[in-house]
Structure formats: C-alpha cells, structure tokens
Design a protein around this motif. Structure first.
Motif: not given
Length: 507
Positions: A436-454
């Motif tokens: 579950g912690i890994a899923l939450a971290a992966a969710f955050g990584v997906g958010m960060a990738a998009v925000l960093s790209g923008i």
C-alpha cells in the motif's frame, strides 16, 4: 488460472481508477461520509421510524475494527448479526421524537447490519433500525423529530414523513413531507451531490384523516429474534450498483505475484498522472512561480520531486489518522486545516515575490543607463538591447532559492488525494501495508512526473520568449511584466485557497 483471475481483476480495477477517477471515490458523496435517513410514518395510534445509516469506506474501517470480535481482520456475518441490535440501541438515544409536547421513547423492533462492496476492495457499512412508539395522536398535535447522531461528521441527512390515515402539514421548509429523495440512501440524486441535503430536524402538524398506507417490511432488516440478512449476499448485490465495484471487489491483494506487484505500481503511477492533469493541483501556481523567478529546468524537476515527497508523506499521515485515531479526530476535518496551511504558505510566497519585484523596480530606478555597448558586457548574465539608438542594460530575474522551491513543493503536495489514500487503505485492509505504501508512492511519482513535465515545458517556452524579446520591443516589455504577473497570480491563488478553507464549513 487463479493467478490470472487475480491479475485480470487488478488490471480492470486500477484501469478503471485511471480512466474513471470517480471509481476511487465509489461512494457518491465521498469516502469520508456518514449518511443519514429517517423515514417517519405516523398513524392515529403510533409512530414508526425507519432509520438508515450509510457509512462510506473510511468510517467503515473504524467500525469493522470494533465489530471484529475474533480479531481476524474482517467482520463476519455472525459478528454483524451479533452487533446489529446493540448498534441500534446505542443510536436510539440520539433520535428525539415528541408528539403534542410529550417526548416518546422509541422501541427497537427490527435491525440490520450489512457490509457492502466499496472502492479498492474496501467496504461500506449499512445500519438499519426499525423503531416504534405507541401514542394517541390528537387533532392539531405537533410532531417534532431530530437526529443528533454523528453530528460532527459530513454526509447526507434526510428526514421523510408520511401520514397513515393522518394528514401531515408543515412549513415550506418541511421538504420531507411525503417525499423520499434517496429511496432510503440507495440512490443519491446527482444534481444534489455538490450541496448534500442537511436536514437534522423536522416539525409538522398532525390531524386525523387521509389515505391508509400499506405495511412496509424492509428487506435489509429482520426481527431481533430472527435470522440476519447474509452480509455476503448483501455485499454481492450492492457491488453491481457501484461503478467498478464488482471488479474492485474481485481483487485479491493477499496473494501477490511479482507481475501483479509491478503492474499495480505502473497503474498507480498512471492514476497519479491522471490526477495531476485534472483541474487544480497547483499547476498554475507552480508555473507562475517558475516563470516569475526565472526558474531553470532542474528547478522544475526538483519541484516535482518535492511534490512527490510531500504528497506521499501526507497520504501516510492521513492513513495513520484513519487507522489509529479516526474516532478521536475524524480525518475529513484535517482537510480544511491542511488546505488553510497550504493556502497561507502560498500567500507568503506571493508576498516574497512581490517584494522582490518592488526591490527590482527601485534598483532599476537607481541604475545608470549607459549609451555604450561595453557596459552591457560587464555582467556576463546581463541582457543588452537598443531602442532608438539608446542601449539599456537590465539584470535578469533572480533564480529561485531552495527555500522557495521547498515551500512551493510542500504547499503543492500538502493536501493528499483521496484516491491515493484509498489505494493505501485497501492494501492495508488486505494485509499488505508495504504494498500500500508503494502504491501511494507510485501515485505520487505519477503526479510529480506530469507536474515536472509541465514546469519543464513552461521554463523552456519562457526562455525562447526571452530570446525572441531581444528582437521584438513589444515582447521585451511584456517579458518585463512577467515577474509582476507571477507574483500577482501566486498571491491571489494563496488568498483564494486560504479563504476557501477558512470560510467554508468544517468537513
């Protein structure tokens, strides 16, 4: 075959979370809500009250921990049957009924307690209490009813009243007369979800006469000495009414293969990326900060990383509150606090940017303008340009410091998403907290990738505009306004976020 079935179930469930964000919030009113319905039937010789409490996924976690008498991590049908009468008995003192000025005691006749399929493998809980009070109703008698249970929790609150060979009249505000909006909390009207009904009390006048009503026997409650409704069958029946509920309920997180783990992490990242492109989430704020402070591409990447760390920490902290202190501090009450802190942090950043603009203007007013090009090269970072034969030298905007980047990153990820929280809690409920912690971290990584790209794209675009502005005077003047515009946007965003959090009712 069994492994393939589990794999297909997880693929379908998380894919629906990616493609249909509403699935991560399966309950129509959100995962934190406790929803109330009281259906009153008043006749010449008594009053019957049909009470339904519909708990969404988060409060259900607390209830299941209490109902789990043998501590096996779940509430069985037998445990639910053993607790249904006690739950209704505990609820009854918070239901206040009076007729003709006399307070009536409500007697419990039937009860029901069922778990139903919710989001990400979690359950929702439905408590049904059938209560009755004998009374001789006189002409013109006044009936009052109020429900004070779970007073500090958010959710739908509905009171409906009908006369059985009695006529019920009341003020225009008595919207529950003869009306059942949600069909006993089974169908929530979509046009009212943004402003849920919040009816906690009702006062009406009674008089003899009117059509008689047919007897009602709810199928989700049974007599106290009868057999309880099967929780398993109730859950299966309810799953079909929840978007993706049948698929999510089929996921077995207790037996994870490497392929299942990797696929789940990938889909959680996609879910986070989809969450980042939805409205809000500080994209405008982050863009204004990077442009207004002359941020570099690496600053955009750093901001994305900080958002990931801040968001994941927020999800873990909120999950701890839900699991260990949900009854003391309802987690939905933390959201306005976090939003207010985030907004005030943004206000501070906006003020710092505005002060920087003012200092730059004062410095520019005191700076001497040279007519010779060699002065433009005294600072290798300066930009020289000429209008009408007169050369001007302007120092570029300062790059953002690490404190500002840290503040904006923390503010952007401080308020955790409900979707990530539900993924984490679903895994914890299935006995896989690390996953579950890994899923939450992966969710955050997906958010960060998009925000960093923008952010990266915006920084590159700003730099290209700067090169073009050296040749186009109008663009040069526009570029000079960028820091002021960025400071204004950041400050206005912070004021808006803070006011929304402080002025709206507590969640």
């Amino acid at each position: 075959m069994r492994r393939r079935t589990r794999l297909a179930g997880l693929v379908a469930a998380l894919s629906m979370i990616v493609l249909l964000p509403a699935v991560a919030s399966a309950h129509p009113l959100g995962n934190f809500t406790i929803n109330h319905y009281a259906g009153i039937r008043v006749g010449p010789h008594g009053v019957d009250v049909d009470v339904v409490i519909d708990m969404a996924e988060i409060p259900t976690l607390d209830e299941v921990a209490i109902l789990d008498a043998n501590h096996d991590g779940s509430a069985s049908a037998a445990e639910l049957d053993a607790a249904r009468a006690a739950r209704c008995t505990a609820l009854a003192p918070q239901l206040h009924l009076a007729v003709g000025g006399a307070t009536l005691g409500l007697q419990l006749i039937e009860a029901g307690l069922q778990l139903r399929s919710g989001s990400a493998g979690l359950n929702t809980l439905r408590l049904v209490c059938e209560l009755s009070a004998p009374v001789s109703v006189s002409d013109g008698a006044q009936l009052t009813f109020s429900d004070t249970s779970y007073a500090d929790r958010i959710g739908w609150r509905e009171i409906s009243i009908r006369g059985d060979a009695m006529t019920v009249t009341g003020p225009a505000s008595a919207t529950g007369i003869g009306r059942d909006v949600t069909e006993r909390l089974t169908h929530y009207p979509t046009d009212l979800l943004q402003q849920p009904l919040d009816q906690r009390s009702l006062t009406v006048q009674l008089s003899p006469g009117g059509p008689a009503l047919a007897a009602i026997h709810p199928d989700d409650a049974s007599p106290l000495d009868g057999a309880a409704t099967s929780a398993a069958s109730s859950a299966a029946a309810a799953a079909a009414s929840i978007p993706g509920g049948a698929l999510i309920g089929s996921v077995d997180l207790r037996h994870l293969s490497p392929a299942l783990v990797l696929l789940g992490l990938l889909l959680a990242m996609l879910a986070g990326a989809g969450h980042a492109v939805s409205p809000g989430h500080g994209k405008t704020l982050m863009a204004a900060y990077l442009i207004g402070t002359r941020g570099r591409p690496r600053d955009a990447l750093l901001l994305g990383s900080l958002v990931t760390v801040s968001h994941t920490a927020g999800v873990l902290a909120l999950a701890a509150v839900v699991l260990f202190a949900g009854r003391i501090l309802p987690p939905e009450r933390l959201y306005p606090i976090l939003s207010a802190v985030s907004g005030l942090t943004v206000v501070g950043i906006g003020l710092v940017l505005l002060v920087g603009c003012l200092r730059g203007r004062w410095s520019a007013g005191a700076r001497e303008h040279s007519h010779r090009h060699q002065h433009a090269h005294e600072d290798e970072h300066a930009v020289a340009h000429s209008h009408g034969g007169v050369a001007h030298v302007h120092a570029p905007m300062a790059a953002p410091g690490w404190r500002g980047l840290a503040a904006i990153g923390i503010a952007g990820g401080m308020v955790p998403s409900t979707a990530a929280l539900i993924l984490l809690l679903g895994a914890v409920a299935a006995g896989q907290p690390a996953y579950g912690i890994a899923l939450a971290a992966a969710f955050g990584v997906g958010m960060a990738a998009v925000l960093s790209g923008i952010g990266f794209a915006l920084v590159r675009g700003r730099d290209r505009m700067g090169r073009l502005a050296a040749r186009v005077p109008r663009l040069e003047r526009l570029q000079g306004l960028l820091p002021w515009g960025a400071a204004t946007v950041v400050l206005a965003s912070g004021i808006f976020l803070s006011s929304q959090a402080l002025l709206r009712p507590a969640l």
